[in-house]
Design a protein around this motif. Sequence first.
Motif, PDB file in Angstrom:
ATOM      1  N   LEU A 205     -22.083  -4.544   7.392  1.00 42.79           N
ATOM      2  CA  LEU A 205     -21.399  -3.762   8.427  1.00 42.79           C
ATOM      3  C   LEU A 205     -20.088  -4.467   8.734  1.00 42.79           C
ATOM      4  CD1 LEU A 205     -24.417  -2.933  10.777  1.00 42.79           C
ATOM      5  CD2 LEU A 205     -23.130  -1.302   9.378  1.00 42.79           C
ATOM      6  N   ASN A 206     -18.995  -3.835   8.325  1.00 44.75           N
ATOM      7  CA  ASN A 206     -17.687  -4.459   8.505  1.00 44.75           C
ATOM      8  C   ASN A 206     -16.583  -3.409   8.487  1.00 44.75           C
ATOM      9  OD1 ASN A 206     -16.921  -4.011   5.636  1.00 44.75           O
ATOM     10  ND2 ASN A 206     -18.512  -5.535   5.234  1.00 44.75           N
ATOM     11  N   VAL A 207     -15.355  -3.861   8.664  1.00 47.42           N
ATOM     12  CA  VAL A 207     -14.226  -2.938   8.778  1.00 47.42           C
ATOM     13  C   VAL A 207     -13.941  -2.184   7.493  1.00 47.42           C
ATOM     14  CG1 VAL A 207     -13.068  -4.160  10.648  1.00 47.42           C
ATOM     15  CG2 VAL A 207     -12.629  -4.839   8.288  1.00 47.42           C
ATOM     16  N   MET A 208     -14.356  -2.720   6.350  1.00 45.39           N
ATOM     17  CA  MET A 208     -14.137  -2.029   5.082  1.00 45.39           C
ATOM     18  C   MET A 208     -15.248  -1.017   4.815  1.00 45.39           C
ATOM     19  SD  MET A 208     -11.309  -3.175   3.784  1.00 45.39           S
ATOM     20  CE  MET A 208     -10.190  -4.577   3.842  1.00 45.39           C
ATOM     21  N   ASP A 209     -16.474  -1.379   5.150  1.00 41.45           N
ATOM     22  CA  ASP A 209     -17.609  -0.476   4.939  1.00 41.45           C
ATOM     23  C   ASP A 209     -17.393   0.864   5.631  1.00 41.45           C
ATOM     24  OD1 ASP A 209     -20.652   0.176   4.517  1.00 41.45           O
ATOM     25  OD2 ASP A 209     -20.320   0.347   6.675  1.00 41.45           O
ATOM     26  N   ALA A 210     -16.742   0.830   6.763  1.00 34.33           N
ATOM     27  CA  ALA A 210     -16.534   2.066   7.524  1.00 34.33           C
ATOM     28  C   ALA A 210     -15.770   3.120   6.736  1.00 34.33           C
ATOM     29  CB  ALA A 210     -15.782   1.745   8.821  1.00 34.33           C
ATOM     30  N   HIS A 211     -15.044   2.714   5.699  1.00 30.81           N
ATOM     31  CA  HIS A 211     -14.205   3.639   4.933  1.00 30.81           C
ATOM     32  C   HIS A 211     -14.823   4.106   3.618  1.00 30.81           C
ATOM     33  CE1 HIS A 211     -10.743   2.823   7.537  1.00 30.81           C
ATOM     34  NE2 HIS A 211     -10.951   1.524   7.378  1.00 30.81           N
ATOM     35  N   PHE A 212     -15.806   3.347   3.089  1.00 31.65           N
ATOM     36  CA  PHE A 212     -16.257   3.603   1.714  1.00 31.65           C
ATOM     37  C   PHE A 212     -17.772   3.499   1.595  1.00 31.65           C
ATOM     38  CE2 PHE A 212     -17.392   1.788  -2.468  1.00 31.65           C
ATOM     39  CZ  PHE A 212     -16.947   2.804  -3.303  1.00 31.65           C
ATOM     40  N   ASP A 213     -18.423   4.591   1.161  1.00 32.52           N
ATOM     41  CA  ASP A 213     -19.874   4.620   0.942  1.00 32.52           C
ATOM     42  C   ASP A 213     -20.566   3.841   2.048  1.00 32.52           C
ATOM     43  OD1 ASP A 213     -22.127   5.439  -0.403  1.00 32.52           O
ATOM     44  OD2 ASP A 213     -22.117   3.784  -1.831  1.00 32.52           O
ATOM     45  N   SER A 214     -20.425   4.325   3.255  1.00 25.03           N
ATOM     46  CA  SER A 214     -20.635   3.537   4.460  1.00 25.03           C
ATOM     47  C   SER A 214     -22.074   3.435   4.959  1.00 25.03           C
ATOM     48  CB  SER A 214     -19.767   4.116   5.576  1.00 25.03           C
ATOM     49  OG  SER A 214     -19.953   3.418   6.776  1.00 25.03           O
ATOM     50  N   ALA A 297      -7.361   1.655  11.109  1.00 25.89           N
ATOM     51  CA  ALA A 297      -6.083   2.111  10.559  1.00 25.89           C
ATOM     52  C   ALA A 297      -5.461   1.030   9.681  1.00 25.89           C
ATOM     53  CB  ALA A 297      -5.130   2.489  11.700  1.00 25.89           C
ATOM     54  N   LYS A 298      -5.598  -0.233  10.101  1.00 25.22           N
ATOM     55  CA  LYS A 298      -5.021  -1.342   9.328  1.00 25.22           C
ATOM     56  C   LYS A 298      -5.730  -1.556   7.993  1.00 25.22           C
ATOM     57  CE  LYS A 298      -5.193  -4.862  12.170  1.00 25.22           C
ATOM     58  NZ  LYS A 298      -4.926  -6.256  12.632  1.00 25.22           N
ATOM     59  N   THR A 299      -7.018  -1.203   7.930  1.00 25.25           N
ATOM     60  CA  THR A 299      -7.812  -1.505   6.742  1.00 25.25           C
ATOM     61  C   THR A 299      -8.041  -0.308   5.823  1.00 25.25           C
ATOM     62  OG1 THR A 299      -9.821  -1.133   8.065  1.00 25.25           O
ATOM     63  CG2 THR A 299      -9.041  -3.412   7.851  1.00 25.25           C
ATOM     64  N   ALA A 300      -7.625   0.873   6.245  1.00 27.16           N
ATOM     65  CA  ALA A 300      -7.957   2.100   5.501  1.00 27.16           C
ATOM     66  C   ALA A 300      -7.468   2.071   4.056  1.00 27.16           C
ATOM     67  CB  ALA A 300      -7.386   3.313   6.229  1.00 27.16           C
ATOM     68  N   LYS A 301      -6.219   1.695   3.852  1.00 27.56           N
ATOM     69  CA  LYS A 301      -5.658   1.711   2.504  1.00 27.56           C
ATOM     70  C   LYS A 301      -6.344   0.683   1.609  1.00 27.56           C
ATOM     71  CE  LYS A 301      -1.286   1.419  -0.024  1.00 27.56           C
ATOM     72  NZ  LYS A 301       0.200   1.230   0.099  1.00 27.56           N
ATOM     73  N   ALA A 302      -6.552  -0.516   2.129  1.00 25.64           N
ATOM     74  CA  ALA A 302      -7.165  -1.586   1.337  1.00 25.64           C
ATOM     75  C   ALA A 302      -8.628  -1.282   0.998  1.00 25.64           C
ATOM     76  CB  ALA A 302      -7.082  -2.905   2.104  1.00 25.64           C
ATOM     77  N   ALA A 303      -9.281  -0.488   1.832  1.00 31.40           N
ATOM     78  CA  ALA A 303     -10.717  -0.239   1.663  1.00 31.40           C
ATOM     79  C   ALA A 303     -11.043   0.794   0.587  1.00 31.40           C
ATOM     80  CB  ALA A 303     -11.306   0.219   2.995  1.00 31.40           C
ATOM     81  N   LYS A 304     -10.038   1.472   0.068  1.00 32.80           N
ATOM     82  CA  LYS A 304     -10.291   2.537  -0.907  1.00 32.80           C
ATOM     83  C   LYS A 304     -11.058   2.021  -2.122  1.00 32.80           C
ATOM     84  CE  LYS A 304      -6.365   5.551   0.208  1.00 32.80           C
ATOM     85  NZ  LYS A 304      -5.100   6.157  -0.299  1.00 32.80           N
ATOM     86  N   GLU A 305     -12.051   2.804  -2.545  1.00 28.33           N
ATOM     87  CA  GLU A 305     -12.850   2.527  -3.746  1.00 28.33           C
ATOM     88  C   GLU A 305     -13.594   1.191  -3.680  1.00 28.33           C
ATOM     89  OE1 GLU A 305     -13.093   4.992  -5.776  1.00 28.33           O
ATOM     90  OE2 GLU A 305     -11.547   6.103  -4.681  1.00 28.33           O
ATOM     91  N   ALA A 307     -12.536  -1.782  -2.917  1.00 29.75           N
ATOM     92  CA  ALA A 307     -11.784  -2.866  -3.554  1.00 29.75           C
ATOM     93  C   ALA A 307     -12.128  -4.246  -2.990  1.00 29.75           C
ATOM     94  CB  ALA A 307     -10.280  -2.607  -3.399  1.00 29.75           C
ATOM     95  N   PHE A 308     -12.462  -4.317  -1.692  1.00 27.99           N
ATOM     96  CA  PHE A 308     -12.797  -5.593  -1.077  1.00 27.99           C
ATOM     97  C   PHE A 308     -14.272  -5.659  -0.655  1.00 27.99           C
ATOM     98  CE2 PHE A 308      -8.220  -5.227  -0.757  1.00 27.99           C
ATOM     99  CZ  PHE A 308      -7.800  -6.498  -1.136  1.00 27.99           C
ATOM    100  N   GLU A 309     -15.067  -4.782  -1.268  1.00 25.38           N
ATOM    101  CA  GLU A 309     -16.521  -4.814  -1.063  1.00 25.38           C
ATOM    102  C   GLU A 309     -17.187  -4.969  -2.431  1.00 25.38           C
ATOM    103  OE1 GLU A 309     -18.169  -2.258   2.338  1.00 25.38           O
ATOM    104  OE2 GLU A 309     -16.563  -1.035   1.514  1.00 25.38           O
TER     105      GLU A 309
END
Length: 328
Positions: A205-214, A297-305, A307-309
Amino acid sequence: MNRREFLEATLALMIAPSAFAAGTPSATQPVPRRKLGRTGEQVSCIGVGGFHIGKQKDEAESLQIIRRALDSGINFLDNCWDYNDGQSELRMGKALQDGYRSKAFLMTKIDGRDKKTAAKQIDESLERLRTDHLDLLQLHEVIRDNDPDRAFAEGGAIEAMTEARKAGKARFLGFTGHKSPDIHLKMLEAAKQHGFRFDTVQMPLNVMDAHFDSFEKKVLPVLVREGIGVLGMKPMGGAIILESKTVTAPECLRYSLSLPTSVVITGMDSLDRVEQALGVARGFKPLSEKEVGALLAKTAKAAKEGAFEKYKVSQHFDGTVQHPEWLG
């Protein structure tokens, strides 16, 4: 569930008055505790990640980290039978001597999918940890589509875990996984079909998970609704999220703590990391909807696909894939 409902659920878990303390946190403030689902237990909102406790070159440093955390009010300890070839459990077992076991809510995990393998690993973990019981025993790395069927099959791991609980070797039972929220949901459905109820579930559960296969969007609402204790992990994605340069470590911890988690488990591989976690936990109050929106909003672009999960999109974190013999 929307953000407001998550906030209400988070507030319902928080039981320490200091959770709402204003001003700069101080070392005199206790670490807030939260309800662990329907178990009746209270656990520190921050927990010590077990994997990092076997990495120090000097064993004495590992013991010092664990005891500093316990002395400072962190009571939730995470571990696993396979971490660092057993060193994580061995070191934690040593740290829990001299009265420290009574300060800890101790959790470990096993990999075995059949009853015989699972039972053997449970006993090995108890021996390493130098205790006669675990506060929480969890089935580790439920990451394959067939893991739920294997676990609940006749002669499967759930039988060993249930017998361990009956024998007093484990008080509560749960499962963990980092790969797919759909597999988590399948595991919960399998439990329901077998008349079984998990006490806890652990997941990223983190700021990136919220955007991708959450996990946050798919699994968390189910756990909140059913009163199952939520163990958040990988608040920084194994530090990989920090490489995105979009958020800081304290921001990552605050985001995860603002979700309806009973505990957020984070790696503490040094005393500095212990102090960092304590600094966020003491005096913590949930982020506002506006603050959450700004982080997302700050993490949305980086979280795509993802990439950091990496734990979702690669096998880098899959110990039981690299060592299938651990499954039995």
